[in-house]
Design a protein around this motif. Structure first.
Motif, PDB file in Angstrom:
ATOM      1  N   SER A   9      87.492  75.549  40.283  1.00  0.00           N
ATOM      2  CA  SER A   9      88.435  74.345  39.639  1.00  0.00           C
ATOM      3  C   SER A   9      88.688  73.406  40.636  1.00  0.00           C
ATOM      4  O   SER A   9      88.765  73.598  41.779  1.00  0.00           O
ATOM      5  CB  SER A   9      89.667  74.942  39.126  1.00  0.00           C
ATOM      6  N   ALA A  63      82.640  75.205  32.388  1.00  0.00           N
ATOM      7  CA  ALA A  63      82.146  74.678  31.016  1.00  0.00           C
ATOM      8  C   ALA A  63      82.177  76.185  30.008  1.00  0.00           C
ATOM      9  O   ALA A  63      81.817  75.907  28.954  1.00  0.00           O
ATOM     10  CB  ALA A  63      80.717  74.101  31.202  1.00  0.00           C
ATOM     11  N   ASN A  64      82.321  77.376  30.692  1.00  0.00           N
ATOM     12  CA  ASN A  64      82.183  78.406  29.953  1.00  0.00           C
ATOM     13  C   ASN A  64      83.277  79.058  29.474  1.00  0.00           C
ATOM     14  O   ASN A  64      84.126  79.393  30.332  1.00  0.00           O
ATOM     15  CB  ASN A  64      81.353  79.390  31.007  1.00  0.00           C
ATOM     16  N   ASP A  95      82.249  78.722  35.926  1.00  0.00           N
ATOM     17  CA  ASP A  95      81.905  77.326  35.735  1.00  0.00           C
ATOM     18  C   ASP A  95      82.918  77.024  34.499  1.00  0.00           C
ATOM     19  O   ASP A  95      83.091  77.591  33.506  1.00  0.00           O
ATOM     20  CB  ASP A  95      80.406  77.410  34.916  1.00  0.00           C
ATOM     21  N   TYR A 153      93.059  75.681  30.693  1.00  0.00           N
ATOM     22  CA  TYR A 153      92.097  76.857  30.245  1.00  0.00           C
ATOM     23  C   TYR A 153      93.026  77.669  29.179  1.00  0.00           C
ATOM     24  O   TYR A 153      93.004  78.798  29.147  1.00  0.00           O
ATOM     25  CB  TYR A 153      91.629  77.713  31.202  1.00  0.00           C
ATOM     26  N   TYR A 199      88.144  80.096  37.492  1.00  0.00           N
ATOM     27  CA  TYR A 199      87.101  79.208  37.644  1.00  0.00           C
ATOM     28  C   TYR A 199      87.084  78.365  38.860  1.00  0.00           C
ATOM     29  O   TYR A 199      88.074  78.282  39.361  1.00  0.00           O
ATOM     30  CB  TYR A 199      87.760  78.230  36.387  1.00  0.00           C
ATOM     31  N   ARG A 248      81.100  77.471  43.650  1.00  0.00           N
ATOM     32  CA  ARG A 248      80.515  77.712  42.533  1.00  0.00           C
ATOM     33  C   ARG A 248      79.560  78.620  42.431  1.00  0.00           C
ATOM     34  O   ARG A 248      79.344  79.228  41.330  1.00  0.00           O
ATOM     35  CB  ARG A 248      79.651  76.368  42.041  1.00  0.00           C
TER      36      ARG A 248
END
Length: 343
Positions: free
Chosen positions: A219, A246-247, A244, A274, A217, A239
């Motif tokens: 992060s 969020a995913n 992301d 995570y 991620y 990015r």
């Protein structure tokens, strides 16, 4: 009141270990080692208390220190003596990782994993070759001293995915040639596992496994590592190629692609924010699962402990136990040596 069911019956000292569902051992842990070709002495990493960059000629000594704690595996990161646009020192025969790995595998019994990425080796700090648009904008920044306030940062994809694959494959093959036991590509480049598997097989390293950073991620927990490995982007962020935060479902697609391409171990990074992803990977795939307990997770526990707010030894152990409970078979962590000694 019905008290026929009393879970506390199984919490006394004698029976508690017998019914414990999750065990953590030193053999579950992998210790990161930073080898620096630019120094001839150990350099403390201020944002990661207890860790240092070590010169190449002290890499063996550093790994022996790890082994003495009971940890059996290390992952090697390199800081090269020079950088360029493509990161050519990453695959050089006399590169920092290659030299360190030869010495470590010759003189110790450590299981040696090598990180394969270009961010530590490129002058721009991104994980691959820049696109033509990104190169142009980088040159504009260099000539103008930066971008104007309000201007959009990096409207185009930063890294040229497909041009990067050959360089990652060449780097991985050079690590295997130097003696690496396992290759761990971390760049989140589409197709990297297939490219690396093909290169390893072609060079006669069919038995060398690949631990893919399969769900990595974009992060905010990586900050101290970028200090340690001198790998922060010179502009923009990652990015466009890291996931992301969020995913979650996307992680399953990423992992499935790496499995199809030949990954042997599947890593989630970071770990603690995570744990749901770690658990989902464990549930949906029968491969060994790794999790990276990253530098920010390590640094924030140290910072709280320095304030007297937390017991460092206790929260470090509990953190790693939670990662194991979520489904990780392998935990890469900066706490490896300290926790292993406790175990």
């Amino acid at each position: 009141m019905n008290l026929t069911r009393r879970p506390r019956r199984l919490r006394s000292d004698g029976v508690r270990p017998l019914v414990r569902e999750t065990d953590l051992s030193a053999s579950d842990l992998v210790a990161p080692v930073f080898v620096d070709a630019t120094t001839d002495e150990r350099v403390p990493i201020e944002s990661m208390p207890g860790h240092e960059r070590v010169p190449v000629d002290q890499a063996v000594e550093r790994v022996r220190e790890v082994l003495e704690t009971g940890v059996e595996a290390v992952i090697v990161f390199g800081i090269p003596e020079s950088k360029d646009a493509e990161g050519s020192r990453a695959w050089a025969d006399d590169g920092v990782v290659q030299r360190a790995v030869r010495a470590i595998t010759d003189e110790t019994d450590a299981y040696v994993i090598t990180d394969v990425c270009l961010c530590e080796y490129t002058e721009h700090g991104h994980c691959g070759v820049l696109t033509s648009e990104a190169r142009e904008r980088s040159e504009e920044r260099s000539s103008s001293g930066g971008i104007e306030d309000g201007a959009r940062e990096d409207p185009h994809m930063t890294v040229d995915n497909d041009r990067t694959l050959d360089l990652l494959a060449e780097t991985a093959a050079s690590h295997a040639e130097a003696g690496a036991d396992m290759i761990a590509p971390s760049s989140m480049t589409d197709g990297m596992i297939g490219a690396i598997r093909g290169a390893l097989d072609e060079c006669g390293f069919e038995s060398t496994p690949i631990m893919s950073y399969a769900a990595k991620y974009e992060s905010a927990f990586y900050g101290p590592f970028r200090d340690a490995a001198d790998g922060a982007p010179a502009f923009g962020d990652r990015r466009h190629y890291q996931m992301d935060p969020a995913n979650g479902r996307e992680a399953m697609r990423e992992v499935a692609l790496d499995v199809e391409e030949g990954a042997d171990v599947l890593m989630v990074k970071p770990a603690l924010p995570y744990l749901d992803v770690v658990a989902d990977v464990r549930e949906n795939f029968d491969h060994p699962v790794a999790a990276y307990n990253v530098s920010g997770e390590y640094a924030m526990l140290h910072a709280a402990a320095e304030k007297g707010w937390l017991d460092l030894e206790a929260v470090a152990y509990e953190s790693l136990l939670s990662i194991k409970r979520a489904g990780a078979d392998i935990i890469v962590t900066y706490f490896a040596e300290d926790v292993a000694e406790r175990l």
